[in-house]
Structure formats: structure tokens, C-alpha cells
Design an enzyme around this catalytic site. Structure first.
Site, PDB file in Angstrom:
ATOM      1  N   GLU A 114      21.397 -11.506  25.025  1.00 25.11           N
ATOM      2  CA  GLU A 114      19.863 -11.743  25.000  1.00 25.11           C
ATOM      3  C   GLU A 114      19.461 -12.945  24.349  1.00 25.11           C
ATOM      4  OE1 GLU A 114      18.305  -8.241  22.858  1.00 25.11           O
ATOM      5  OE2 GLU A 114      19.190  -6.903  24.165  1.00 25.11           O
ATOM      6  N   LYS A 116      17.563 -15.143  21.701  1.00 26.03           N
ATOM      7  CA  LYS A 116      16.838 -14.972  20.509  1.00 26.03           C
ATOM      8  C   LYS A 116      15.487 -15.773  20.400  1.00 26.03           C
ATOM      9  CE  LYS A 116      18.011 -14.832  15.420  1.00 26.03           C
ATOM     10  NZ  LYS A 116      16.749 -15.322  15.106  1.00 26.03           N
ATOM     11  N   ASP A 118      11.998 -17.255  19.552  1.00 23.43           N
ATOM     12  CA  ASP A 118      11.764 -17.938  18.159  1.00 23.43           C
ATOM     13  C   ASP A 118      10.348 -17.599  18.026  1.00 23.43           C
ATOM     14  OD1 ASP A 118      11.755 -19.206  16.061  1.00 23.43           O
ATOM     15  OD2 ASP A 118      11.825 -21.423  16.703  1.00 23.43           O
ATOM     16  N   TYR A 225      12.573  -5.971  22.670  1.00 21.06           N
ATOM     17  CA  TYR A 225      14.140  -6.196  22.816  1.00 21.06           C
ATOM     18  C   TYR A 225      14.937  -4.846  22.146  1.00 21.06           C
ATOM     19  CZ  TYR A 225      13.299  -8.005  17.953  1.00 21.06           C
ATOM     20  OH  TYR A 225      13.054  -8.138  16.576  1.00 21.06           O
ATOM     21  N   LYS A 314      23.414 -18.806  16.299  1.00 19.48           N
ATOM     22  CA  LYS A 314      22.179 -19.930  16.082  1.00 19.48           C
ATOM     23  C   LYS A 314      22.294 -21.230  16.715  1.00 19.48           C
ATOM     24  CE  LYS A 314      19.208 -18.464  12.579  1.00 19.48           C
ATOM     25  NZ  LYS A 314      17.768 -18.532  12.580  1.00 19.48           N
ATOM     26  N   CYS A 408      -2.341 -53.810   1.065  1.00 18.73           N
ATOM     27  CA  CYS A 408      -2.828 -52.821   1.889  1.00 18.73           C
ATOM     28  C   CYS A 408      -3.212 -53.298   3.299  1.00 18.73           C
ATOM     29  CB  CYS A 408      -3.706 -51.789   1.253  1.00 18.73           C
ATOM     30  SG  CYS A 408      -4.286 -50.760   2.512  1.00 18.73           S
ATOM     31  N   CYS A 411      -7.228 -52.601   3.779  1.00 15.05           N
ATOM     32  CA  CYS A 411      -8.240 -53.137   3.052  1.00 15.05           C
ATOM     33  C   CYS A 411      -8.037 -54.306   2.109  1.00 15.05           C
ATOM     34  CB  CYS A 411      -8.676 -51.905   1.732  1.00 15.05           C
ATOM     35  SG  CYS A 411      -7.287 -51.440   0.734  1.00 15.05           S
ATOM     36  N   CYS A 426      -2.347 -47.389  -2.548  1.00 15.18           N
ATOM     37  CA  CYS A 426      -3.133 -48.333  -2.235  1.00 15.18           C
ATOM     38  C   CYS A 426      -4.113 -48.380  -3.710  1.00 15.18           C
ATOM     39  CB  CYS A 426      -3.967 -48.245  -1.173  1.00 15.18           C
ATOM     40  SG  CYS A 426      -5.292 -49.120  -0.981  1.00 15.18           S
ATOM     41  N   CYS A 432     -10.735 -48.504   0.736  1.00 14.42           N
ATOM     42  CA  CYS A 432      -9.944 -48.517   2.085  1.00 14.42           C
ATOM     43  C   CYS A 432     -10.347 -47.763   3.003  1.00 14.42           C
ATOM     44  CB  CYS A 432      -8.524 -48.139   1.317  1.00 14.42           C
ATOM     45  SG  CYS A 432      -7.229 -48.034   2.444  1.00 14.42           S
TER      46      CYS A 432
END
Ligand code: IVH
Length: 676
Positions: A114, A116, A118, A225, A314, A408, A411, A426, A432
Site C-alpha cells: 500500500e 504510505k 503522507d 487502510y 520510507k 543594507c 535602506c 540591519c 529600512c
């Protein structure tokens, strides 16, 4: 009261709609048009609205999310929900098979392979064919009641078909279809909101909504399931037969499951699942292999937490290579500067990745990433994409080591890295524009002031027109100027202003969260608000006063002090007060203590209380409510159709209160009902 004709018509409509739901969602083979279907469901909703006695728990109208919520009350699973052991290679899958063969003395008689899924595990119970409960897995023994939300999932029948057993509990996985996730994110972006990270987390969040109407809008789906506890179901020789039986009852069973013989065929299934990992409308994080015969399962048995007869293979995280075309930086709401990778778009782990955070300069240098590098990008399940490493052989000549810019880019102020810190900042404060934008977005976001409609797009528009330069300005916006914005009309302006107006009255904890003070998230904010009740008391508190509170330590008190020494922040608080934002919570009403020291369990359905409101009523009077009956329970409050808890309370000789007595207890105290 409904007439006999109306009752008959309601029953007929329920059957018709249930059948159409099944044909549409499970068989994908509808026999009526959407309009005909809508007419039927609308007629049923109208009937039920006029005659509430017709709105039985099996009614398909509950699937549109009108369920009354008894949400998150603890639910004791009759049989434990086990987890699965994992393997991550074909070699260890074969080792599992070898152990199984040793335990059985032969090759098992067939395997069930089957997907799996998620998503998140759920246990659903039907009584005489009617869905009565949905519960999360929890710790496997105790989960949470999510019945109202489960009822909104279109593929899950409220009423089973054919002859249903007296009790049927099934397990399955709730998930958000990839297509529904994509659509949700499309709408999210359109509204200027941040996209959701992945279908699994979004499904989990949707199932945990307090309001089933919200869950109903999320288009969740489910695959069943496993058959669980049951009374009156026929006996089966194999798991695959039991799934066929569940399918006959109308339950959604994943058609991608296969019964196969021999480990070679199992491995083919695994390889195929790997290859076509993203070809389906649901995400998988592996493959589950189960010995199919129930006799084989019984002979193999269980370890402490997982069956020996099943294993989860997995899938590995996915990796791809692409080109790192640039490294740019973000300035976040606290001023933290974060470099991120700009990538040539690459499809990995089910999404197209175009950028990935690089966290900080140190991390970047450890990985030795340079602009122009071919890099390995990884994305595993719910993990955000990550640049793993460069492919050194493909490095272009002259590719230079990256350094954090001195200034930055938004600014022009200096970027500084304080001693001992990983993150550069910054120094431009709210000058900014990048920081301001993030700050405002956070301020208005759901966990903070919750101003609906003030997402990224709107914040950007308001900033670029110079309408706001700090959070205080939000509350002083003028309708006439807003109407000048492109694409804004009277309705949208009014909606936004109304949302802003109601945000003025948020509880203190939300305001504290919204201010974006380092270390002050929702939990700390609630603790502070509950202890001080107003913002001045918090900001004026001494470190001793603060640290005397459970959950508040020196780091938090230092962060508060630091925040409040900044004049800009002091001004902001004054400005918020001036524009009418609430900065204090009312004194909590004095709670009685009539029930102090007493412990109650509440079970069954009460007429005038939901589970939550009954619990709150007890707690308001100082009493405690717990999930399971024991010798320490003072009394059991038993409503309509109380089950095993009532039996247990009686066997322990505990006091059992009916709803009438419960009300008397709340009004007149324990003596009035002979408790104490
Ligand atoms: S069987 C005793 N089958 O994987 C058998 N589980 O740790 C127990 N899951 O949380 C589980 N798809 O929710 C089984 N086809 C599938 C599954 C599946 C997803 C989840 C399950 C559980 C976890 C196993």
C-alpha cells in the site's frame, strides 16, 4: 414538528444525497448534474433548518460543515493504534522478510502493498452504519475528538451502505489532495498571503480547526487502510478481503494498493512507487508492506509498539542539481539579515524550487557555496528546500567567496554582526523599508492583531503610497485616500476599515505578540498579559517582578528592557494608545471556588452544554475535568448515550450526575447534590 411526509422526504433526500456523494467522490461516476445535486442538498438544508429534529447525525448536510463542535475532547481508543517500524533500503526490507519467514517457518501467504499516505492518522467509528466519531491517533491510546471536522470530508460516508455491523472502527489517513493544495496556495498568494508549506501540515492544521466550516473549505480527503475494532463484522481470512468488505460498505479504499506474492513483487511495487512518486493527487512518504493473511499476522505478532507483520519502506529525500544563480539577502521584521540562494528553477520533492534560505554567512562559508556553482538541492517531505552542497568539479573559474554586504541594499544603513551572534542585522530600524514591510505584515497577521485583508499585497500598496510608516498609522487610515488606490472600491475599503476597527479591541496578549519583541511569542505574551493586565505595567516592571513569574526568565526580561529603551518603541506604544488601540485586559471575573479539589469526568451528550462549555463551567468554579474515570474521580457527569465511562464509574461505585443534577451542582454547589 415535521409532518410524516416531510420526515419521509428528509429521509429520502438524505439517502439520495449520500448516494450521489459516494458516486461522485468515491466512484468518480456521478449520475446527476451539479445543479440537480445542489437542488437536493438545498432542499434538505431547508427542511432541517425548519425542523431541527430532522437533522440527524447521519445527515450529509453535516458535510458542508454545519456540525456542532465537541472538538478536541480526549477519546480513548478501544484498540491501540500502533505505529510501524521503518526500513530505508531494499536490503533492510529483505531482512524484515527474513525475520518474518523465521517467525512463520515459511514464506507468508501473500503481501499487501500500500502507499504510505503522507497525512495524519484518524480512527473513525460507525454504530449501526452511522458515523458517530472521528478521533486523531494521539499517543495511540488516547486521541482527540475531531468528529465535526471529519464529517466535513466529502469522501467519508456518514452512513454506510449495505448491511453494516453494530460497531465498526476503521483507521485511515486524512490528506490534502495535491490539486487542492495548489488551488489553496493560488488563492493565498492572490490575497497577498504567505503560501502554505506543504499538503501534510496544511491538512493537519485544517483538521485542528475549531470551526468545522473552515475545515469544510479545505477539500480534505481520506483513504481508509485498516479495519479496527468491530462487533458483528464477518470473519476474514486476509487483510485484502477486509479492505474489499470496507469498500463494499462505501468507504474510500485506495485503488493503488496491490496484493502480491513473494518479495520480488514487493520490491517491484516499491521501485514503481519511487519512480512515480508525484504522479498521484496525494503525497506519499513511503510504501507499507503487510503480510496479507490474518493467520500469518497472528503468528508473527507484535513488538512493544509495532506489528512484526508490517513494515514501512520510507522513501529517501529527493535530491536534484541546479545552478546557484545569485545570493541575495532579506531583512526580516526584527532587522535580522538572512542570505538566500536564487536558484535556476528545479522540480524536487513534488514542488518547483526557485530559492532556499542559506541562514547566515557562517553556514554559507561552511558549505563553501559560490555564485555560479552547480549545487545539490534536497527536499524531504515537509522539510523546506535546502541547498546541501556545491558540486566542486563543476565550479566555474574565478567563482568568488561570498561576503555579507557592508550596507543594507534596502535602506543603505550599515549591516552589523554583533559578537557571538550568528545573524547579522540591519541597523536602519524602521527606516529600512524591507524590515518595516515584514514588521507590518507580522503585526497584522493571524497570530497577532489578525487584521483580515492586510496581507503582503495590501501592506506593499500602503507603503508604496506612503500611507503608513509604522503600525500606528494603520489605525488612522483615511477612507478617501484608500479609494484612490488602484483596484480598490468602496466595498474593499469598507471591509479593510472594518477589520482594522475591530483589531483595535484585541486582547493584550495579541498586541504584545504583534509588537514583535524578541522572545515574546504567543505563549510568553499570554503569560505576561495574564499577570500584568496592561502594557504599562509590563513595560515598567522590574526584572525581579518579571522573573518571579513562571515561564519568564532573565533573557525575556532583558529583551523587554532592551525593546523599551528604544525611543522609537516608546513612541509607538503612545501612538497606539492615541489612536484607540486597547492596551489592557479587563480584570478577570472573580471565580468561585465551590468545586475546588473536586475532579469530574464528563461523558455522553448534554442538552444545554457542549463538552467545552461544561468543562469551562466546572473550571470557573475551581474544579478539574479529566478524560478518564478512576478512583480519584469525584463524580461522573453523564449525558445522553454515555458508554464505557458510565459503566466504569458504576463499577467503581462513583457518584453519577445527570444533566439536571449537574446544573444544580453549578448553581448551588456540591452539597446540593450530596457530593463532598
Ligand atoms: S498501517 C498496524 N497503512 O503511517 C498497522 N499506515 O507509523 C498500522 N500510514 O501513523 C498502520 N499510510 O497513519 C498503514 N497504508 C497505510 C498507511 C499508514 C499511512 C501511516 C499511519 C501511521 C504511520 C505508521
Amino acid at each position: 414538528m415535521a409532518t410524516a411526509d416531510q420526515a419521509r422526504r428528509a429521509a429520502e433526500l438524505k439517502a439520495l444525497v449520500t448516494d450521489h456523494n459516494y458516486r461522485y467522490h468515491v466512484l468518480a461516476d456521478p449520475v446527476v448534474s451539479d445543479a440537480e445535486y445542489d437542488a437536493l442538498i438545498r432542499e434538505l438544508i431547508a427542511l432541517e433548518a425548519s425542523y431541527p429534529e430532522l437533522a440527524t447525525p447521519d445527515s450529509p448536510t453535516l458535510q458542508v460543515g454545519s456540525g456542532i463542535s465537541d472538538i478536541f475532547a480526549p477519546v480513548q481508543h478501544v484498540e491501540r493504534l500502533m505505529s510501524l517500524d521503518n526500513v530505508d533500503s531494499l536490503a533492510s526490507l529483505e531482512a524484515w522478510r527474513d525475520r518474518l519467514v523465521r517467525a512463520l517457518g515459511r514464506e507468508p501467504d501473500g503481501y499487501m502493498c500500500e502507499m504510505k499516505i503522507d497525512g495524519l492518522a484518524v480512527s473513525i467509528t460507525y454504530r449501526s452504519g452511522v458515523l458517530v466519531q472521528g478521533a486523531t491517533r494521539g499517543d495511540g491510546t488516547t486521541g482527540e475528538d475531531i468528529t465535526a471536522n471529519v464529517r466535513t470530508i466529502h469522501t467519508i460516508p456518514h452512513q454506510l451502505r449495505n448491511v453494516a455491523p453494530e460497531v465498526l472502527e476503521v483507521r485511515g489517513e486524512i490528506y490534502m489532495p495535491v490539486s487542492a493544495f495548489a488551488e489553496l496556495n493560488r488563492r493565498q498568494m492572490e490575497a497577498g498571503e504567505k503560501p502554505y508549506v506543504n499538503p501534510r501540515n496544511t491538512a493537519a492544521g485544517s483538521v485542528r480547526q475549531k470551526d468545522p466550516n473552515k475545515t469544510a473549505q479545505r477539500n480534505l480527503s481520506i483513504w481508509i487502510y485498516q479495519l479496527g475494532h468491530n462487533v458483528g463484522a464477518p470473519g476474514f481470512a486476509s487483510h485484502s478481503e477486509s479492505l474489499e468488505y470496507l469498500a463494499d460498505l462505501g468507504l474510500p479504499i485506495n485503488p493503488d494498493s496491490r496484493r502480491v506474492d513473494g518479495i520480488d513483487a514487493v520490491e517491484d511495487y516499491v521501485r514503481d512507487a519511487l519512480k512515480r512518486r508525484h504522479d498521484r493527487d496525494y503525497e506519499i512518504d513511503g510504501v507499507v508492506v503487510k503480510a496479507d493473511q490474518l493467520a500469518d499476522q497472528q503468528a508473527a505478532g507484535y513488538t512493544a509498539k509495532a506489528p512484526r507483520w508490517a513494515i514501512a519502506y520510507k522513501l529517501p529525500p529527493e535530491e536534484k542539481t541546479t545552478v546557484l544563480t545569485d545570493i541575495q539577502i532579506n531583512v526580516g521584521r526584527t532587522g535580522a539579515v538572512t542570505p538566500y540562494a536564487v536558484l535556476e528553477p528545479v522540480f524536487v520533492g513534488g514542488v518547483t524550487v526557485t530559492s532556499a534560505t542559506l541562514h547566515n554567512e557562517g553556514e554559507l562559508q561552511r558549505k563553501d557555496l559560490r555564485i555560479g556553482d552547480t549545487v545539490i538541492v534536497r527536499r524531504a517531505g515537509d522539510v523546506i528546500p535546502e541547498v546541501v552542497a556545491p558540486v566542486i568539479e563543476k565550479r566555474p573559474k574565478g567563482a568568488a567567496v561570498w561576503h555579507m554586504p557592508k550596507r543594507c541594499p534596502f535602506c543603505g544603513n550599515e549591516i552589523v554582526l554583533a559578537d557571538g551572534e550568528a545573524k547579522a542585522r540591519c541597523s536602519g530600524g524602521f527606516e529600512c523599508p524591507s524590515r518595516l514591510r515584514e514588521y507590518l505584515f507580522h503585526f497584522a497577521s493571524r497570530g497577532a492583531m489578525d487584521i483580515e485583508g492586510l496581507g503582503y499585497k495590501t501592506v506593499d500598496a500602503l507603503l508604496s503610497h506612503g500611507f503608513i510608516s509604522d503600525p500606528g498609522d494603520i489605525f488612522a487610515l483615511e477612507p478617501a485616500r484608500l479609494l484612490d488606490l488602484e483596484g480598490w472600491g468602496e466595498i474593499s475599503v469598507n471591509n479593510l476599515l472594518r477589520a482594522i476597527e475591530s483589531a483595535k479591541d484585541r486582547p493584550l496578549a495579541r498586541l504584545l505578540t504583534a509588537l514583535g519583541i524578541r522572545m515574546i511569542g504567543g505563549t510568553v505574551a499570554r503569560t505576561l498579559a495574564a499577570n500584568f493586565l496592561n502594557i504599562d505595567a509590563i513595560l515598567d516592571a522590574t526584572p525581579e517582578q518579571l522573573e518571579a513569574i513562571d515561564g519568564i526568565g532573565p533573557e525575556i526580561s532583558r529583551s523587554l528592557a532592551e525593546w523599551y529603551t528604544d525611543d522609537a518603541n516608546r513612541l509607538l506604544v503612545e501612538k497606539l494608545k492615541a489612536v484607540g488601540v486597547r492596551v489592557a485586559d479587563p480584570e478577570p471575573e472573580s471565580k468561585g471556588d465551590a468545586l475546588t479539589g473536586l475532579t469530574f469526568v464528563i461523558t455522553g451528550t448534554l442538552d444545554d452544554f457542549s463538552r467545552d462549555s461544561a468543562k469551562a463551567a466546572v473550571e470557573d468554579l475551581g474544579g478539574k475535568v479529566v478524560g478518564s474515570v478512576s478512583g480519584k474521580t469525584s463524580a461522573l457527569v453523564a449525558g445522553e448515550s454515555a458508554g464505557s465511562k458510565l459503566a466504569k464509574a458504576e463499577s467503581l461505585g462513583l457518584r453519577v450526575l445527570n444533566e439536571q443534577e449537574f446544573k444544580q451542582l453549578l448553581a448551588d454547589g456540591p452539597d446540593a447534590v450530596g457530593l463532598n
